[in-house]
Design a protein around this motif. Structure first.
Motif, PDB file in Angstrom:
ATOM      1  N   PRO A  73       0.814  -1.232   0.000  1.00 10.54           N
ATOM      2  CA  PRO A  73       0.000   0.000   0.000  1.00 10.54           C
ATOM      3  C   PRO A  73       0.839   1.270   0.000  1.00 10.54           C
ATOM      4  CG  PRO A  73      -0.072  -1.075   2.153  1.00 10.54           C
ATOM      5  CD  PRO A  73       0.587  -2.041   1.210  1.00 10.54           C
ATOM      6  N   PHE A  74       2.015   1.229   0.642  1.00  5.39           N
ATOM      7  CA  PHE A  74       2.864   2.422   0.664  1.00  5.39           C
ATOM      8  C   PHE A  74       3.542   2.621  -0.691  1.00  5.39           C
ATOM      9  CE2 PHE A  74       2.435   0.927   5.008  1.00  5.39           C
ATOM     10  CZ  PHE A  74       2.076   2.086   5.668  1.00  5.39           C
ATOM     11  N   ALA A  75       3.891   1.518  -1.353  1.00  2.00           N
ATOM     12  CA  ALA A  75       4.455   1.634  -2.700  1.00  2.00           C
ATOM     13  C   ALA A  75       3.433   2.223  -3.658  1.00  2.00           C
ATOM     14  CB  ALA A  75       4.918   0.259  -3.196  1.00  2.00           C
ATOM     15  N   ALA A  76       2.166   1.808  -3.510  1.00  2.63           N
ATOM     16  CA  ALA A  76       1.111   2.371  -4.357  1.00  2.63           C
ATOM     17  C   ALA A  76       0.986   3.872  -4.138  1.00  2.63           C
ATOM     18  CB  ALA A  76      -0.218   1.673  -4.061  1.00  2.63           C
ATOM     19  N   ALA A  77       1.073   4.298  -2.883  1.00  2.00           N
ATOM     20  CA  ALA A  77       1.001   5.730  -2.587  1.00  2.00           C
ATOM     21  C   ALA A  77       2.208   6.467  -3.157  1.00  2.00           C
ATOM     22  CB  ALA A  77       0.916   5.947  -1.073  1.00  2.00           C
ATOM     23  N   LEU A  78       3.395   5.851  -3.087  1.00  2.31           N
ATOM     24  CA  LEU A  78       4.586   6.465  -3.675  1.00  2.31           C
ATOM     25  C   LEU A  78       4.439   6.617  -5.187  1.00  2.31           C
ATOM     26  CD1 LEU A  78       7.491   4.709  -1.724  1.00  2.31           C
ATOM     27  CD2 LEU A  78       6.978   7.156  -1.727  1.00  2.31           C
ATOM     28  N   MET A  79       3.825   5.632  -5.824  1.00  5.77           N
ATOM     29  CA  MET A  79       3.609   5.712  -7.267  1.00  5.77           C
ATOM     30  C   MET A  79       2.642   6.838  -7.622  1.00  5.77           C
ATOM     31  SD  MET A  79       3.508   1.672  -8.348  1.00  5.77           S
ATOM     32  CE  MET A  79       4.967   0.645  -8.107  1.00  5.77           C
ATOM     33  N   GLU A  80       1.660   7.054  -6.768  1.00  3.16           N
ATOM     34  CA  GLU A  80       0.746   8.165  -6.993  1.00  3.16           C
ATOM     35  C   GLU A  80       1.455   9.509  -6.797  1.00  3.16           C
ATOM     36  OE1 GLU A  80      -2.185   7.996  -8.142  1.00  3.16           O
ATOM     37  OE2 GLU A  80      -2.736   5.896  -7.883  1.00  3.16           O
ATOM     38  N   ARG A  81       2.400   9.539  -5.855  1.00  2.00           N
ATOM     39  CA  ARG A  81       3.069  10.801  -5.506  1.00  2.00           C
ATOM     40  C   ARG A  81       4.233  11.125  -6.444  1.00  2.00           C
ATOM     41  NH1 ARG A  81       5.097  14.939  -4.789  1.00  2.00           N
ATOM     42  NH2 ARG A  81       5.613  16.054  -2.871  1.00  2.00           N
ATOM     43  N   PHE A  82       5.079  10.126  -6.718  1.00  2.00           N
ATOM     44  CA  PHE A  82       6.301  10.379  -7.471  1.00  2.00           C
ATOM     45  C   PHE A  82       6.313   9.765  -8.870  1.00  2.00           C
ATOM     46  CE2 PHE A  82       7.629  10.581  -2.989  1.00  2.00           C
ATOM     47  CZ  PHE A  82       8.159  11.867  -2.971  1.00  2.00           C
ATOM     48  N   GLY A  83       5.336   8.947  -9.178  1.00  2.00           N
ATOM     49  CA  GLY A  83       5.278   8.355 -10.500  1.00  2.00           C
ATOM     50  C   GLY A  83       5.672   6.889 -10.512  1.00  2.00           C
ATOM     51  N   LEU A 196       8.558   2.629 -19.841  1.00  2.00           N
ATOM     52  CA  LEU A 196       7.460   2.872 -18.901  1.00  2.00           C
ATOM     53  C   LEU A 196       7.176   4.363 -18.783  1.00  2.00           C
ATOM     54  CD1 LEU A 196       5.549   1.323 -17.004  1.00  2.00           C
ATOM     55  CD2 LEU A 196       7.216   1.655 -15.179  1.00  2.00           C
ATOM     56  N   ARG A 197       5.908   4.709 -18.749  1.00  2.00           N
ATOM     57  CA  ARG A 197       5.466   6.071 -18.480  1.00  2.00           C
ATOM     58  C   ARG A 197       4.369   6.020 -17.427  1.00  2.00           C
ATOM     59  NH1 ARG A 197       9.400   6.680 -20.859  1.00  2.00           N
ATOM     60  NH2 ARG A 197       9.959   8.184 -22.482  1.00  2.00           N
ATOM     61  N   ASP A 198       4.226   7.105 -16.665  1.00  2.00           N
ATOM     62  CA  ASP A 198       3.277   7.112 -15.559  1.00  2.00           C
ATOM     63  C   ASP A 198       1.834   7.054 -16.033  1.00  2.00           C
ATOM     64  OD1 ASP A 198       5.430   7.306 -13.847  1.00  2.00           O
ATOM     65  OD2 ASP A 198       5.355   9.491 -13.758  1.00  2.00           O
ATOM     66  N   ARG A 199       1.518   7.832 -17.066  1.00  2.74           N
ATOM     67  CA  ARG A 199       0.143   7.929 -17.542  1.00  2.74           C
ATOM     68  C   ARG A 199       0.125   8.076 -19.059  1.00  2.74           C
ATOM     69  NH1 ARG A 199      -3.351   9.264 -13.380  1.00  2.74           N
ATOM     70  NH2 ARG A 199      -2.323   9.828 -11.415  1.00  2.74           N
ATOM     71  N   PRO A 200      -0.976   7.703 -19.712  1.00  2.00           N
ATOM     72  CA  PRO A 200      -1.079   7.898 -21.166  1.00  2.00           C
ATOM     73  C   PRO A 200      -0.900   9.360 -21.576  1.00  2.00           C
ATOM     74  CG  PRO A 200      -2.804   6.425 -20.401  1.00  2.00           C
ATOM     75  CD  PRO A 200      -2.125   6.957 -19.171  1.00  2.00           C
ATOM     76  N   SER A 201      -1.339  10.294 -20.727  1.00  4.88           N
ATOM     77  CA  SER A 201      -1.224  11.712 -21.075  1.00  4.88           C
ATOM     78  C   SER A 201       0.229  12.157 -21.195  1.00  4.88           C
ATOM     79  CB  SER A 201      -1.939  12.567 -20.030  1.00  4.88           C
ATOM     80  OG  SER A 201      -1.413  12.327 -18.738  1.00  4.88           O
ATOM     81  N   ASP A 202       1.154  11.409 -20.588  1.00  2.94           N
ATOM     82  CA  ASP A 202       2.569  11.758 -20.690  1.00  2.94           C
ATOM     83  C   ASP A 202       3.081  11.630 -22.118  1.00  2.94           C
ATOM     84  OD1 ASP A 202       2.488  12.137 -17.993  1.00  2.94           O
ATOM     85  OD2 ASP A 202       3.543  10.294 -17.465  1.00  2.94           O
ATOM     86  N   VAL A 203       2.428  10.810 -22.917  1.00  7.90           N
ATOM     87  CA  VAL A 203       2.844  10.627 -24.315  1.00  7.90           C
ATOM     88  C   VAL A 203       1.752  11.107 -25.267  1.00  7.90           C
ATOM     89  CG1 VAL A 203       4.445   8.745 -23.842  1.00  7.90           C
ATOM     90  CG2 VAL A 203       2.036   8.229 -24.269  1.00  7.90           C
ATOM     91  N   GLY A 204       0.821  11.915 -24.764  1.00  9.84           N
ATOM     92  CA  GLY A 204      -0.239  12.452 -25.603  1.00  9.84           C
ATOM     93  C   GLY A 204      -1.201  11.408 -26.119  1.00  9.84           C
ATOM     94  N   ALA A 205      -1.429  10.366 -25.341  1.00 11.65           N
ATOM     95  CA  ALA A 205      -2.303   9.274 -25.778  1.00 11.65           C
ATOM     96  C   ALA A 205      -3.463   9.116 -24.802  1.00 11.65           C
ATOM     97  CB  ALA A 205      -1.525   7.968 -25.869  1.00 11.65           C
ATOM     98  N   LEU A 206      -4.458   8.350 -25.230  1.00 18.88           N
ATOM     99  CA  LEU A 206      -5.555   7.929 -24.378  1.00 18.88           C
ATOM    100  C   LEU A 206      -5.301   6.502 -23.910  1.00 18.88           C
ATOM    101  CD1 LEU A 206      -8.616   9.207 -26.446  1.00 18.88           C
ATOM    102  CD2 LEU A 206      -7.740  10.189 -24.317  1.00 18.88           C
TER     103      LEU A 206
END
Length: 431
Positions: A73-83, A196-206
Motif C-alpha cells: 500500500p505504501f508503494a502504491a502511494a509512492l507511485m501516486e506521488r512520485f510516478g 514505462l510512463r506514468d500515464r497515457p497523457s505523458d505521451v499524448g495518448a488515451l
C-alpha cells in the motif's frame, strides 16, 4: 531560454504505447517473483557455508514475506506521488543492491537486513499492486485480461528463475545465483526508464480502447506516501466492501501461499509420496495458474466479479476439504484433477478483486486500496504457514489444517455475495 522536452511518441513501431508499457511491467513482475522465490533455493547453501540454523535463514525469509506484503500500500502511494516509472526503477535498483551485497555478507544480521528489508521492500514495490495501477491507468478496454496476465507473471517468474537459481546454487555456488538476481534486476532499470510512463497523457495518448473525449483524472495529492496510504485506509475503513475484500483476500493467502505453497510437500510426504513427485505437482500448479489467471481476467471483463469470487472460493473450499483423502504414495487421477483445478484457481481471485476495488473506490484510490487488500493476503499466508505447522506438530497430521482452510474458503464465498452491486462508475474523490 528553456525548452520543454517533447513527449515520447504515443506509439512505438505502430503499436499503442499501452502494450509496450504492459510488456515492461510484466517483465518487472516476472523478475520480482523470481527474486522473491529465489530465497528458498539458497537456504541450505547458506546454512552449510556459514553454519547458520534453519531458524535463522527461515526467519529472514519470513521477514521478507511480511515486508513484501506491507510494502504494497505504501508503494502504491509512492507511485501516486512520485510516478510509477521512478518507483519501479528505484525498486529494481534496491533489489539489485540487496542481492548483490549478499556476496559480501559475513553475519546473520546482514542476511536479515538484505533479504528481509532490501529485497522485501524492492519486490513488494513490484507486487501485483504495481500491475493493477498500470492496468487501471493504461487500459480502458481489456483491463481484466491485462490484470490476469500480470497476475500470471508471478507464476512465470518462479518457473523461469527458480530452476536456474537452484542449478547455480547446486553447481558453481550460491553467490552465482545471487549475482544473477542482482544483474538481471539492474539490467531492467534502463528498459523501465525507456518504455514505462506514468500515464497515457505523458505521451499524448488515451488509455487503450478509451473513446474520444475521454478525460484522464490526474492525481493532485502532494502528501507523503505514509499519509496517503494511512489516510486511504482510514477513509475506506467504514466500507463493508473493503472489509469483505480484505478478509476474503486474507483467506486467499491462507489457502494458497500459506498452506499449499508451504506445506503441500511435507503433507504429501506424510502420505508416502516422494518429495520430488510432490515438488513436480507444485510446479504443475504454477503452470496451470498461468492459464487460469489469464482466463479469469477475460471473464472479469464479462461477468460480475462478485459471482466469480464466490465460485472461486466455493470450489477451492470443497477441494481443500477433500485433499486429505486424495494424497497417497502415487499420483492417482483424482489427485491430478485436484492439481489441475487448484492451479487454475490459484490466483484467479486477483482480477475480480482488483475490479471491485476500482468499481467501489474509484480509479485514483484503487491502487492503494488494493495494496491494503494485498497486504492482508500476505499476512494470511504467514498466519496459515505457522498454524498448519503447529497443527502438524500437535496432531501428527494436517487433517485439521485442511478442514480449517476449506471452511474459511466457504465462508469467503458467501461473504463475496454480500458486496453491493455497482450500477454506475464510482466517483473519484479528490485528495
Amino acid at each position: 531560454m528553456t525548452t520543454t522536452p517533447a513527449p515520447a511518441p504515443s506509439t512505438l513501431g505502430g503499436i499503442h504505447r499501452a502494450w509496450w508499457v504492459a510488456a515492461i511491467t510484466m517483465a518487472a513482475l516476472v523478475a520480482a517473483a523470481g527474486f522473491r522465490s529465489s530465497t528458498g533455493a539458497l537456504l541450505e547453501p547458506l546454512e552449510h557455508e556459514f553454519g547458520w540454523s534453519r531458524a535463522t535463514t527461515s526467519g529472514a525469509v519470513s521477514l521478507n514475506l511480511i515486508i513484501y506484503g506491507l510494502t504494497a500500500p505504501f508503494a502504491a502511494a509512492l507511485m501516486e506521488r512520485f510516478g510509477v516509472r521512478r518507483v519501479t526503477a528505484a525498486a529494481l535498483t534496491l533489489v539489485a543492491v540487496g542481492s548483490g551485497l549478499t556476496l559480501l555478507m559475513t553475519s546473520a544480521w546482514q542476511l536479515w537486513l538484505l533479504w528481509g528489508f532490501a529485497v522485501g521492500i524492492g519486490t513488494g514495490s513490484l507486487a501485483l499492486v504495481f500491475g493493477a495501477i498500470v492496468a487501471n491507468r493504461w487500459f480502458f478496454r481489456h483491463r481484466g485480461l491485462v490484470i490476469g496476465v500480470f497476475s500470471a507473471a508471478s507464476s512465470t517468474g518462479q518457473l523461469v528463475f527458480l530452476p536456474a537459481i537452484a542449478h547455480l546454487a547446486d553447481g558453481p555456488g550460491w553467490r552465482w545465483a545471487a549475482g544473477l538476481v542482482a544483474l538481471f534486476a539492474l539490467a531492467l532499470v534502463p528498459l523501465v526508464w525507456w518504455l514505462l510512463r506514468d500515464r497515457p497523457s505523458d505521451v499524448g495518448a488515451l488509455p487503450y480502447g478509451a473513446p474520444e473525449g475521454h478525460v484522464e483524472k490526474e492525481s493532485s495529492s502532494t502528501r507523503g506516501a505514509a499519509s496517503v496510504a494511512l489516510g486511504t485506509l482510514r477513509s475506506v475503513s467504514g466500507s463493508w466492501t473493503f472489509w469483505v475484500l480484505f478478509g476474503t483476500f486474507w483467506v486467499c493467502g491462507w489457502s494458497t501461499n500459506g498452506l499449499i505453497g508451504t506445506h503441500f510437500i511435507p503433507a504429501a510426504h506424510d502420505h508416502g509420496m516422494p518429495a520430488t513427485t510432490s515438488a513436480n505437482l507444485l510446479a504443475l500448479i504454477g503452470i496451470f495458474d498461468i492459464v487460469g489467471t489469464i482466463a479469469s481476467g477475460w471473464l472479469t471483463d464479462r461477468v460480475d466479479s462478485r459471482y466469480l469470487l464466490c465460485g472461486y472460493y466455493f470450489f477451492r473450499g470443497l477441494s481443500l476439504l477433500a485433499v486429505n483423502w486424495l494424497l497417497g504414495p502415487h499420483v492417482h487421477p483424482s489427485l491430478f484433477i485436484f492439481i489441475l483445478f487448484y492451479g487454475l484457481d490459484w490466483v484467479a481471485t486477483v482480477p475480480p478483486t482488483v475490479a471491485l476495488c476500482r468499481q467501489h473506490f474509484g480509479l485514483e484510490r484503487a491502487g492503494v486500496v488494493f495494496g491494503w487488500v494485498f497486504a492482508a493476503h500476505m499476512v494470511g499466508a504467514g498466519v496459515a504457514a505457522s498454524y498448519a505447522g503447529w497443527i502438524r506438530q500437535s496432531q501428527g497430521d494436517y487433517f485439521l489444517a485442511w478442514l480449517t482452510a476449506g471452511g474459511l474458503c466457504l465462508i469467503a464465498a458467501v461473504a463475496c455475495l454480500s458486496i453491493p452491486r455497482i450500477t454506475r462508475p464510482a466517483a473519484v474523490p479528490s485528495n
